[in-house]
Design an enzyme around this catalytic site. Structure first.
Site, PDB file in Angstrom:
ATOM      1  N   LYS A 132      26.233  51.736  25.762  1.00  0.00           N
ATOM      2  CA  LYS A 132      26.467  51.396  27.133  1.00  0.00           C
ATOM      3  C   LYS A 132      27.212  52.548  27.829  1.00  0.00           C
ATOM      4  O   LYS A 132      27.734  53.379  27.255  1.00  0.00           O
ATOM      5  CB  LYS A 132      27.335  50.212  27.330  1.00  0.00           C
ATOM      6  CG  LYS A 132      26.875  48.711  26.596  1.00  0.00           C
ATOM      7  CD  LYS A 132      27.825  47.753  26.837  1.00  0.00           C
ATOM      8  CE  LYS A 132      27.320  46.411  26.189  1.00  0.00           C
ATOM      9  NZ  LYS A 132      28.331  45.393  26.096  1.00  0.00           N
ATOM     10  N   TRP A 151      31.806  33.214  42.691  1.00  0.00           N
ATOM     11  CA  TRP A 151      30.327  32.792  42.214  1.00  0.00           C
ATOM     12  C   TRP A 151      29.934  31.887  43.134  1.00  0.00           C
ATOM     13  O   TRP A 151      28.606  31.840  43.530  1.00  0.00           O
ATOM     14  CB  TRP A 151      29.980  32.504  40.824  1.00  0.00           C
ATOM     15  CG  TRP A 151      30.012  33.790  39.955  1.00  0.00           C
ATOM     16  CD1 TRP A 151      31.096  33.893  39.067  1.00  0.00           C
ATOM     17  CD2 TRP A 151      29.335  34.712  39.686  1.00  0.00           C
ATOM     18  NE1 TRP A 151      30.941  35.153  38.456  1.00  0.00           N
ATOM     19  CE2 TRP A 151      29.784  35.583  38.852  1.00  0.00           C
ATOM     20  CE3 TRP A 151      27.978  34.956  40.332  1.00  0.00           C
ATOM     21  CZ2 TRP A 151      29.265  36.773  38.391  1.00  0.00           C
ATOM     22  CZ3 TRP A 151      27.260  36.308  39.858  1.00  0.00           C
ATOM     23  CH2 TRP A 151      27.878  37.191  38.554  1.00  0.00           C
ATOM     24  N   PRO A 169      25.532  40.440  46.735  1.00  0.00           N
ATOM     25  CA  PRO A 169      26.562  41.466  47.294  1.00  0.00           C
ATOM     26  C   PRO A 169      27.487  41.872  45.949  1.00  0.00           C
ATOM     27  O   PRO A 169      27.877  41.221  45.107  1.00  0.00           O
ATOM     28  CB  PRO A 169      27.577  40.197  47.937  1.00  0.00           C
ATOM     29  CG  PRO A 169      27.424  38.743  47.369  1.00  0.00           C
ATOM     30  CD  PRO A 169      25.803  38.926  46.954  1.00  0.00           C
ATOM     31  N   TRP A 181      24.301  35.280  39.445  1.00  0.00           N
ATOM     32  CA  TRP A 181      23.954  34.978  40.855  1.00  0.00           C
ATOM     33  C   TRP A 181      22.557  34.165  40.927  1.00  0.00           C
ATOM     34  O   TRP A 181      22.518  33.204  41.618  1.00  0.00           O
ATOM     35  CB  TRP A 181      23.822  36.223  41.610  1.00  0.00           C
ATOM     36  CG  TRP A 181      23.515  36.152  43.012  1.00  0.00           C
ATOM     37  CD1 TRP A 181      24.116  35.275  43.927  1.00  0.00           C
ATOM     38  CD2 TRP A 181      22.280  36.677  43.848  1.00  0.00           C
ATOM     39  NE1 TRP A 181      23.710  35.476  45.360  1.00  0.00           N
ATOM     40  CE2 TRP A 181      22.633  36.336  45.053  1.00  0.00           C
ATOM     41  CE3 TRP A 181      21.272  37.633  43.397  1.00  0.00           C
ATOM     42  CZ2 TRP A 181      21.746  36.794  46.269  1.00  0.00           C
ATOM     43  CZ3 TRP A 181      20.395  38.042  44.350  1.00  0.00           C
ATOM     44  CH2 TRP A 181      20.592  37.558  45.677  1.00  0.00           C
ATOM     45  N   GLN A 188      22.212  38.737  35.608  1.00  0.00           N
ATOM     46  CA  GLN A 188      22.221  37.619  36.623  1.00  0.00           C
ATOM     47  C   GLN A 188      21.399  36.324  36.219  1.00  0.00           C
ATOM     48  O   GLN A 188      21.730  35.524  37.110  1.00  0.00           O
ATOM     49  CB  GLN A 188      21.985  38.365  38.019  1.00  0.00           C
ATOM     50  CG  GLN A 188      22.816  39.197  38.535  1.00  0.00           C
ATOM     51  CD  GLN A 188      24.305  38.990  38.549  1.00  0.00           C
ATOM     52  OE1 GLN A 188      24.468  37.942  39.054  1.00  0.00           O
ATOM     53  NE2 GLN A 188      25.116  40.163  38.009  1.00  0.00           N
ATOM     54  N   ASP A 248      30.892  41.437  48.354  1.00  0.00           N
ATOM     55  CA  ASP A 248      31.604  40.480  47.647  1.00  0.00           C
ATOM     56  C   ASP A 248      33.271  41.126  47.701  1.00  0.00           C
ATOM     57  O   ASP A 248      33.517  41.956  47.259  1.00  0.00           O
ATOM     58  CB  ASP A 248      31.155  40.330  46.137  1.00  0.00           C
ATOM     59  CG  ASP A 248      31.314  38.924  45.880  1.00  0.00           C
ATOM     60  OD1 ASP A 248      32.218  38.133  46.212  1.00  0.00           O
ATOM     61  OD2 ASP A 248      30.785  38.673  44.730  1.00  0.00           O
ATOM     62  N   LYS A 300      32.554  55.325  31.578  1.00  0.00           N
ATOM     63  CA  LYS A 300      33.379  56.181  32.223  1.00  0.00           C
ATOM     64  C   LYS A 300      34.259  56.982  31.401  1.00  0.00           C
ATOM     65  O   LYS A 300      34.557  58.410  31.418  1.00  0.00           O
ATOM     66  CB  LYS A 300      33.858  55.647  33.300  1.00  0.00           C
ATOM     67  CG  LYS A 300      33.153  55.237  34.315  1.00  0.00           C
ATOM     68  CD  LYS A 300      33.991  54.573  35.701  1.00  0.00           C
ATOM     69  CE  LYS A 300      33.234  54.072  36.586  1.00  0.00           C
ATOM     70  NZ  LYS A 300      33.890  53.667  37.780  1.00  0.00           N
TER      71      LYS A 300
END
Length: 1251
Positions: free
Chosen positions: A595, A522, A47, A562, A558, A86, A598
């Site tokens: 990276k 988590w 999620p 996750w 992850q 989530d 924005k």
């Protein structure tokens, strides 16, 4: 009736039309209905938070998931695909805290938890519409109607059930542990959260005296970068085995005890040397007396432990047990503190000193550093104070520095089941495999007990009701159980709905109250396999039949998120892994390797990319890249555009050509085309047989590799297949397809082309769902309905994968055509080299091959070779001597240079003298001895050339099919030399450089080639009266041009405060593109560098006036001189054209920075402020390793571009240390520095210094 295909196409518009078709027919739901009785293929979708917009990382992971689940459906499975959200945790709360200016628990208490959670609930789905729109537009089929959200009461109830199972198994405990703590979010974080956001920061570095009680003229010296922990000091720790010295220094009247190798002062007199264990139990005078009562339990004495290191500091470590994990462990071992004793932790959840620390009460700990240092100085306990740059963890959500703090938390035991976790991990199939054993396996081996509680509000409450003394604990596992125990009806499980409920004590302890903590989000996402189906309260059998999941996929980050929480909970609950197969993707970076940001706007908006090029092009670009091998991808818009040009347009034109000729056949010959695989006639044409065999081999390969989840092997084959179909089959059979060889032969060719296109559409459907649907919606009118096994053929995504027709596979024909293709491609190269267009016929093409079988294959396809190359005669031979052809060898400079070192020069000369006969033996055996060294296939490159003394050199031009084994994603650089310089060819290269760059997609550079370059191919030829030599090397750039300033953006700073008049430098990024500063961080670094002790400062860009104050776009100010004042306009705003401090530029070669960095170029200041804090040799090595995140490496410095080792170019410890002033005074002197570590990793530096 098949429709005419337009000549031009705008793919994004056609995709919108197809998307509407799917909506009108509800194709996804129809797919699920058709497959409901098939075996289940279970997929878990991790999620995301809807508080932010989707980015390329989400698109990539979503595309991988869509491809695999579409393939599973095509392969005969029922695949339920549910989207999840989530909704709880820090990401949501932090947004609310920012918008409502909430500073801590007191502010939440004032507004009330109910109102606070109401605000959180209002934003959890802020961007849900944008998510759904983009996910659908990307062609992903997933169920948004039947989604799951972690805030649903039924989801939360299963989370309670999971926790109760752990509690009943004795895996839950409450403990005080030193943990990463976010003062901005007022909550502890787990270890894997703390590892997600490391940054290089400047922290204060102080050395403090601790006088012995038995003789206060003798002091221990302890070093720390966290002065704020000194008020809580309870002990000093030394290593039992290190040798310590008692010395008197020129700068200090007192005698000091420090580690023998760490003496930082000029030694005047050495009193004694002794191992650290002899210091055990020595008492010292405390710095502060806030906790003097602890002296009764052994505080303020020396303890010993092996965790003390000798690479930093003085070898004496100050112990603040509630602010350091090792400190806590050691002090517990020595019973200075005990589990049931009141913690010595005078810092609240906002990071502010409590009233116990009277001198600094109410101050934020990081801000208090300056005042503590000042107190130490005034009280004669400070030896030195400076700044120290190191990598430090930041909160992944608030982006503020973490502190380590002992807090009471609820833990799940993990350490006892590490072996079981590793065993379950070994049962999972990982793609790529190295992630399982290396990155994830290493993380599991060091697994620690998991802190699952958070001192927050918006989350699933921990279902524990306790007595005031925590002696009685009740764990609730369901809503029904809660209602039974409290007697209250419950419809929601958030804090505002249950915090007031109490449970009567069974032990006479009054009413049990719920603990205040909520679950770490988590824990919720790790529970999603069970909670998304409300297990075990509903769907019990369905879940148990389908667990573990067949497939999951997420990014490599992850492995500490996750993937980890899924495995821990599954192992603890059921003793088995939660998934069978997992694909791990790498990171999508900006085109310059930074990276995506924005703020920097260094990447194109995903929506615009889809609008301009279409979702299919973006999908194929992402999947046909290193990112599916868990490597990083530098996103380039032109790469998406090239998919249209190189793949989709040729494919579309082949489809259009088929439809044109089917319509022509019906119009001119009145022959209706209707394809039935069962009744189609077998063609005798060799090219028909080849493309059919090639297609069936591809289907077989596709099934095998997709079954193994290796997308990175499948996609290149599919892309190559488009080339084979369009540039070989259609090209060589255009006349047959047009009917020029008769109606019967035309039908065979059209049936072949249709069969191949139809198979290709079904194979490509999971990867490019739009264009395959577009073609199929028209081609389906040419299919005999009786030939399809599916009942509903309304969409290509309803169809199953084509079966392998092994009877059509003929490897001999595939090999023959491959030989023919090599001949034609080599012939085209020779024509291009001699600038002879194909329209000019040539007399003869000679093909020389050692294998007679290969020559017979080529002979069988002679007509295609003659036609494609426009030659009159094909001559085949095994005798290369007849044509004056011989072998020559070139050494692989990179491979042999590393291995042979000093012998490389003589071996290279001997290689060039090898005879053709010797090299032929080497071809067969794979090894040869040259100048006493045995060489193998990887050491040499063989190439054919003419013997210039033979008469054939003037008659023929030669080329071979030697390959560099490159793939499209490899980065290369092309070097060239054209002699005589300035002649026709040289001018052509100069005039058409842009065209060459666009074609090769690689940098083009003139000779010479750097000695350390990894050469792939090197060739010489004559062209238009010039000698042309080309060399292709690995890497986009082997050597960087000499820089005339710092590689990283910087600003000079001139401080003009009352007691400060000095200059210095602040780097705005380091490495280049990483860890960029904003205005507030610039001020923080400024205060640290100049020791301004957090005084309010204003930074000016210019002389006077508010409008000239510093603006927020710092990068535009790089190279300028800014003025720092206490707020008043600067009287003098003079500027400097160069850096105020000497510096070195560092370039990382043949390696990648650590996870937390992406830049491969960095800058180090050799002193800062000007004239102070000079770096010495060990500092230079240490700081270089830190800046790239490569700590612990053994480094060597070298002064030349070729990285020659063992010559005068090498900088040794002694030469640099003794002549550091020379290094500081160099002005733009070119120095190359490289570092050799145990893995033979190379770092190369362009060392530039300027005063």
């Amino acid at each position: 009736m098949v429709e005419a295909v337009p000549e031009s196409i705008h793919f994004p518009s056609e995709e919108e039309r197809i998307l509407q078709l799917w909506v009108d027919k509800d194709c996804f739901q129809e797919c699920l209905k058709q497959s409901k009785n098939r075996p289940r293929f279970t997929f878990y979708d991790g999620p995301p938070f809807a508080t932010g917009l989707p980015h390329y990382g989400h698109i990539l992971a979503g595309t991988i998931k869509d491809i695999v689940t579409r393939f599973a459906h095509q392969n005969g499975f029922h695949v339920e695909r549910r989207f999840g959200w989530d909704c709880h945790g820090l990401p949501v709360e932090y947004e609310i805290d920012k918008s409502l200016n909430i500073r801590g628990p007191e502010d939440v208490a004032k507004m009330g938890i109910a109102e606070y959670n109401k605000q959180c609930r209002s934003i959890v789905m802020r961007y849900a519409d944008e998510w759904e729109t983009l996910v659908r537009r990307m062609g992903r089929w997933i169920d948004f109607r039947n989604d799951y959200k972690t805030l649903y009461p039924w989801f939360m109830e299963t989370v309670w059930w999971v926790f109760k199972q752990l509690y009943d198994k004795g895996l839950v405990y409450r403990g005080v542990k030193v943990m990463p703590f976010s003062t901005a979010c007022n909550t502890p974080l787990s270890n894997f959260e703390a590892h997600q956001n490391y940054k290089d920061v400047q922290d204060p570095s102080v050395i403090v005296t601790f006088p012995l009680l038995e003789d206060e003229t003798v002091s221990f010296l302890a070093w720390t970068t966290t002065p704020w922990t000194l008020p809580s000091n309870l002990a000093l720790c030394v290593s039992p085995d290190f040798i310590y010295v008692k010395v008197k220094g020129a700068l200090h009247l007192s005698i000091i005890i420090v580690l023998g190798i760490s003496v930082l002062i000029t030694c005047v007199f050495l009193f004694n040397r002794f191992p650290g264990k002899t210091l055990k139990g020595k008492k010292y005078k405390p710095l502060f007396e806030y906790f003097i009562k602890c002296k009764e339990s052994g505080a303020f004495s020396v303890v010993v432990d092996n965790y003390v290191r000798d690479d930093d500091g003085t070898g004496v470590v100050h112990q603040a047990p509630y602010f350091g994990a090792d400190d806590y462990r050691v002090c517990m071992d020595y019973k200075i503190i005990q589990r049931d004793s009141a913690p010595i932790c005078p810092v609240d959840s906002s990071g502010v000193f409590t009233a116990e620390v009277t001198h600094f009460a109410g101050q934020y700990v990081k801000d208090a550093d300056k005042n503590i240092i000042k107190w130490l100085k005034e009280n004669g306990r400070l030896v030195s104070s400076s700044s120290f740059k190191h990598s430090y963890p930041f909160c992944w959500r608030s982006d503020t520095p973490l502190i380590y703090k002992a807090v009471p938390s609820w833990f799940v035991r993990v350490e006892h089941m590490v072996e079981k976790l590793l065993d379950n991990n070994s049962k999972c199939y990982w793609v790529p495999e190295f992630v399982r054993e290396k990155r994830f396996g290493n993380w599991l081996r060091d697994a620690r007990d998991w802190a699952v509680s958070r001192n927050r509000y918006w989350g699933t409450p921990i279902p524990l009701w306790v007595s005031d003394d925590y002696e009685e604990v009740v764990c609730v596992g369901s809503t029904a159980e809660l209602e039974e125990l409290t007697g209250a009806k419950v419809s929601d499980l958030h804090r505002e709905s249950i915090d007031h409920l109490t449970i009567p004590s069974r032990c006479g302890k009054g009413q049990l109250k719920r603990v205040s903590e909520v679950f770490d989000c988590w824990f919720e996402s790790g529970s999603m396999p069970y909670a998304q189906v409300h297990y075990p309260f509903e769907n019990r059998r369905e879940f148990e039949d389908a667990f573990p999941a067949d497939f999951i996929a997420e990014g490599i980050d992850q492995t500490r998120g996750w993937f980890y929480t899924l495995l821990v909970l599954s192992t603890a609950l059921f003793g088995k892994p939660p998934f069978k197969n997992v694909i791990v993707n790498g990171l999508v970076l900006a085109s310059d390797g930074q990276k995506m940001s924005k703020r920097k706007k260094n990447y194109p908006d995903p929506g615009l990319i889809v609008q301009n090029y279409g979702a299919d092009a973006l999908r194929l670009y992402l999947i046909n890249s290193p990112v599916v091998r868990a490597e990083n991808l530098r996103f380039k818009e032109e790469g998406v555009r090239d998919v249209l040009k190189d793949v989709f347009l040729p494919w579309y034109n082949a489809y259009r050509f088929l439809v044109q000729n089917v319509q022509r056949l019906q119009k001119e010959e009145a022959v209706k085309f209707l394809y039935n695989e069962s009744t189609v006639s077998v063609s005798d044409n060799i090219m028909d047989k080849w493309i059919q065999s090639f297609t069936q081999s591809l289907i077989q390969f596709f099934r095998d590799e997709m079954g193994a989840y290796r997308l990175y092997t499948v996609v290149p084959k599919l892309v190559k297949f488009v080339d084979m179909l369009t540039n070989w089959y259609v090209r060589t059979n255009r006349r047959r397809l047009k009917g020029e060889s008769g109606t019967e032969d035309c039908m065979r060719a059209l049936e072949t082309l249709f069969s191949v296109l139809f198979s290709m559409c079904r194979l490509m459907a999971p990867f490019t769902p739009y264009i395959t649907e577009l073609m199929y919606q028209n081609l389906r009118h040419l299919i005999d309905p009786a030939s399809l096994e599916e009942k509903d053929t309304g969409s290509i995504h309803y169809l199953m994968l084509p079966h392998v027709r092994e009877s059509l596979i003929d490897k001999r024909i595939e090999s023959a055509v491959s030989q023919m293709q090599s001949v034609i491609e080599l012939g085209r190269v020779i024509r291009d080299r001699k600038t002879l267009p194909v329209k000019y016929p040539l007399k003869e093409v000679v093909v020389i091959h050692q294998d007679p079988e290969a020559l017979r294959d080529i002979q069988s396809l002679q007509k295609y070779i003659l036609e494609e190359l426009n030659v009159r005669q094909l001559t085949l031979s095994t005798d290369k001597d007849k044509y004056g052809i011989h072998l020559r060898a070139e050494p692989d400079h990179m491979v042999l240079g590393k291995r042979l070192k000093g012998a490389f020069k003589s071996v290279t000369a001997a290689i060039k003298e090898l005879k053709s006969e010797e090299l032929e033996i080497f071809q067969r055996t794979g090894s040869i001895v040259v100048d006493g060294h045995e060489l193998h296939e990887d050491d040499l490159r063989l190439m054919y050339c003419f013997d210039q003394t033979s008469g054939t050199a003037s008659q023929y031009e030669a080329h071979s099919d030697a390959q560099g084994h490159l793939v499209p994603s490899d980065e290369i650089t092309v070097y060239y030399s054209s002699q005589p310089a300035g002649e026709y060819l040289d001018k052509v290269i100069q005039a058409h450089t842009d065209f060459i760059l666009a074609t090769t997609k690689a940098p083009l550079k003139p000779y010479p080639v750097a000695q350390n370059a990894s050469v792939i191919v090197q060739e010489k030829t004559q062209l238009k009266g010039s000698d042309l030599e080309l060399t292709i090397v690995r890497g986009s750039s082997v050597s960087r041009a000499l820089l005339t300033t710092a590689a990283c953006a910087y600003v000079n700073l001139r401080v003009t405060l009352k007691d400060k008049q000095q200059g210095g430098v602040v780097l705005l990024e380091n490495p280049k593109g990483c860890d960029t500063l904003d205005v507030e961080r610039l001020k923080t670094v400024c205060c640290s560098v100049f020791g301004l002790d957090g005084a309010p400062v204003t930074i000016f860009n210019g002389k006077t006036g508010e409008k000239d104050q510093l603006q927020t776009d710092l990068m535009s100010l790089s190279g300028k001189t800014l003025t720092v004042t206490s707020g008043s306009s600067p009287a003098d705003a003079s500027s400097s054209d160069s850096l105020l401090c000497p510096y070195v530029n560092l370039q990382l070669m043949n390696a990648s920075p650590a996870e937390c960095q992406t830049g491969d170029v960095a800058t180090l200041l050799l002193m800062n402020p000007a004239g102070k804090n000079a770096l010495h040799f060990p500092d230079l090595l240490r700081e270089t390793a830190k800046v790239f995140g490569l700590r612990g490496r053994k480094l060597v410095l070298c002064l030349n571009e070729e990285l020659t080792e063992g010559e005068e170019h090498v900088i040794s410890h002694s030469t640099l240390l003794s002549n550091i002033n020379r290094l500081h005074s160099l002005t733009h002197y070119r120095v190359r520095v490289w570092f050799r570590v145990s893995e033979l990793l190379i770092i190369q530096h362009n060392l530039l210094c300027s005063l």
